[in-house]
Design a protein around this motif. Sequence first.
Motif, PDB file in Angstrom:
ATOM      1  N   LEU A  82      -6.952 -10.698  -0.368  1.00  0.00           N
ATOM      2  CA  LEU A  82      -7.460  -9.573  -1.154  1.00  0.00           C
ATOM      3  C   LEU A  82      -6.534  -8.381  -0.955  1.00  0.00           C
ATOM      4  O   LEU A  82      -6.164  -8.048   0.168  1.00  0.00           O
ATOM      5  N   PHE A  83      -6.179  -7.745  -2.057  1.00  0.00           N
ATOM      6  CA  PHE A  83      -5.257  -6.604  -1.997  1.00  0.00           C
ATOM      7  C   PHE A  83      -5.974  -5.273  -2.153  1.00  0.00           C
ATOM      8  O   PHE A  83      -5.364  -4.218  -2.018  1.00  0.00           O
ATOM      9  N   GLU A  84      -7.257  -5.308  -2.485  1.00  0.00           N
ATOM     10  CA  GLU A  84      -7.998  -4.060  -2.662  1.00  0.00           C
ATOM     11  C   GLU A  84      -9.458  -4.284  -2.359  1.00  0.00           C
ATOM     12  O   GLU A  84      -9.907  -5.414  -2.242  1.00  0.00           O
ATOM     13  N   THR A 142      -6.446 -10.113   4.524  1.00  0.00           N
ATOM     14  CA  THR A 142      -5.602  -9.027   4.035  1.00  0.00           C
ATOM     15  C   THR A 142      -4.193  -9.589   3.860  1.00  0.00           C
ATOM     16  O   THR A 142      -3.869 -10.669   4.368  1.00  0.00           O
ATOM     17  N   ASP A 162     -11.549 -11.590  -7.599  1.00  0.00           N
ATOM     18  CA  ASP A 162     -11.289 -12.513  -6.498  1.00  0.00           C
ATOM     19  C   ASP A 162     -11.745 -13.926  -6.837  1.00  0.00           C
ATOM     20  O   ASP A 162     -11.177 -14.910  -6.350  1.00  0.00           O
ATOM     21  N   GLY A 190      -5.528  -9.741 -11.541  1.00  0.00           N
ATOM     22  CA  GLY A 190      -5.427  -8.306 -11.341  1.00  0.00           C
ATOM     23  C   GLY A 190      -5.515  -7.555 -12.653  1.00  0.00           C
ATOM     24  O   GLY A 190      -5.939  -8.108 -13.675  1.00  0.00           O
ATOM     25  N   ALA A 250      -5.370  -7.909  -7.508  1.00  0.00           N
ATOM     26  CA  ALA A 250      -6.593  -7.729  -6.740  1.00  0.00           C
ATOM     27  C   ALA A 250      -6.758  -8.849  -5.724  1.00  0.00           C
ATOM     28  O   ALA A 250      -7.264  -8.632  -4.618  1.00  0.00           O
ATOM     29  N   GLU A 267       1.227  -7.040  -3.774  1.00  0.00           N
ATOM     30  CA  GLU A 267       0.363  -5.984  -4.301  1.00  0.00           C
ATOM     31  C   GLU A 267       0.650  -5.694  -5.766  1.00  0.00           C
ATOM     32  O   GLU A 267      -0.249  -5.315  -6.524  1.00  0.00           O
ATOM     33  N   TYR A 268       1.903  -5.858  -6.182  1.00  0.00           N
ATOM     34  CA  TYR A 268       2.295  -5.702  -7.580  1.00  0.00           C
ATOM     35  C   TYR A 268       3.222  -6.853  -7.964  1.00  0.00           C
ATOM     36  O   TYR A 268       3.950  -7.394  -7.119  1.00  0.00           O
ATOM     37  N   LYS A 322      -1.181  -5.026 -11.129  1.00  0.00           N
ATOM     38  CA  LYS A 322      -1.642  -4.643  -9.794  1.00  0.00           C
ATOM     39  C   LYS A 322      -2.618  -5.725  -9.366  1.00  0.00           C
ATOM     40  O   LYS A 322      -3.705  -5.851  -9.944  1.00  0.00           O
TER      41      LYS A 322
END
Length: 368
Positions: A366-368, A344, A162, A67, A37, A143-144, A35
């Motif tokens: 950034l994914f989260e 994003t 990050d 991630g 990040a 994202e994955y 996953k």
Amino acid sequence: MEQRAKAVICREINQPVVVEEVIVEAPRRGEVMIKLAACGVCHSDLSATNGTIPFPPPVILGHEGAGRIVAVGEGVTDFKVGDHVVSSFVSMCGKCRYCQTGRPQLCDQAGKAMFTLPDGTVRTRDLSGNALNVFSGCGVMAEYATLHTDNVVKIDQQVPLDKAALIGCGVMTGVGAAVNTAKVEPGSVTVVFGCGGVGLNAIQGCAIAGARMIVAVDTSDAKLEMAKQFGATHVVNSKTEDNVVKTILKLTGGADYAFECVGLGDIAAQAYGVLGKGGTAVVVGVANQKDTTTVKTASLTFGEKTLTGSYFGSARPTEDFPRLIGLYRAQRLKLDELISRTYTVDEAPQAFADLSAGRNARGVILFE
């Protein structure tokens, strides 16, 4: 388990990237699902979109990611769910003669995993069921992502993901060119051509190695100012010089080391041209396949000069990634300062436009 994920895809060469929802399949034997990040937006990703690096579209971009592992495949013992990892765009089999002699960046397996996983297949498809290639066995601008364990390195969980993501390419490539490939010596004179993400890291690699003089060369005054933050002692705007090689030779008396971090044959020739006797020029940038570099052959003999390349900073990722993180934690390696802007995943097209325009040292999704 399979996951739906937003991913950044190059569908057509010389066209803007697109963001689509894709299917990421569960890991098979020897693989892990991550996953993500964060993922750096690297010039190599841009090179894939314009054909400089010939990856067949459609391809999920991204090779500089970090991630957490959320699933492991059969036979995986070195990683577990929850581990923090950084992607390595060079797949390292550990068995070929290059891996066995301490040069895993040249691993034979990596050449077989340019746009698939090492077994020649992918774990990614679009919502129509069509397979999607992945950048250098990674495809982590999503994202994955499911990667082979040969493409991931476990890191300290205390390091912000990050920041850690940048180690996966730009930092390793630039710092590694100085400390691994060239082996810059304390008190030496160095010149770095190009002050983008890789060039800035070559500069701080020279500083970490103890270079006495570090000359940064670029056409952007803003980038040259940033170069000073990373350790440059002198700056030269090549756009304002009639003969940049003569200018640098006058300034330095001849460099011990010079680094080409742009990806142009003419600049590689300039890097070689600024060397003093016994100097080493290192080509770090990825040039077009048809590009060439011309040097005076006799100067190789009479000056005992060296012209060489550096791929992925001559990295030994399982050793070098933790070492770079250690330097960061000791406040000797700048990572925070590299990030000019975050995006994003839906802003990925803007991130690539900004990269193409030279606006960022490093943009990070950034994914989260």
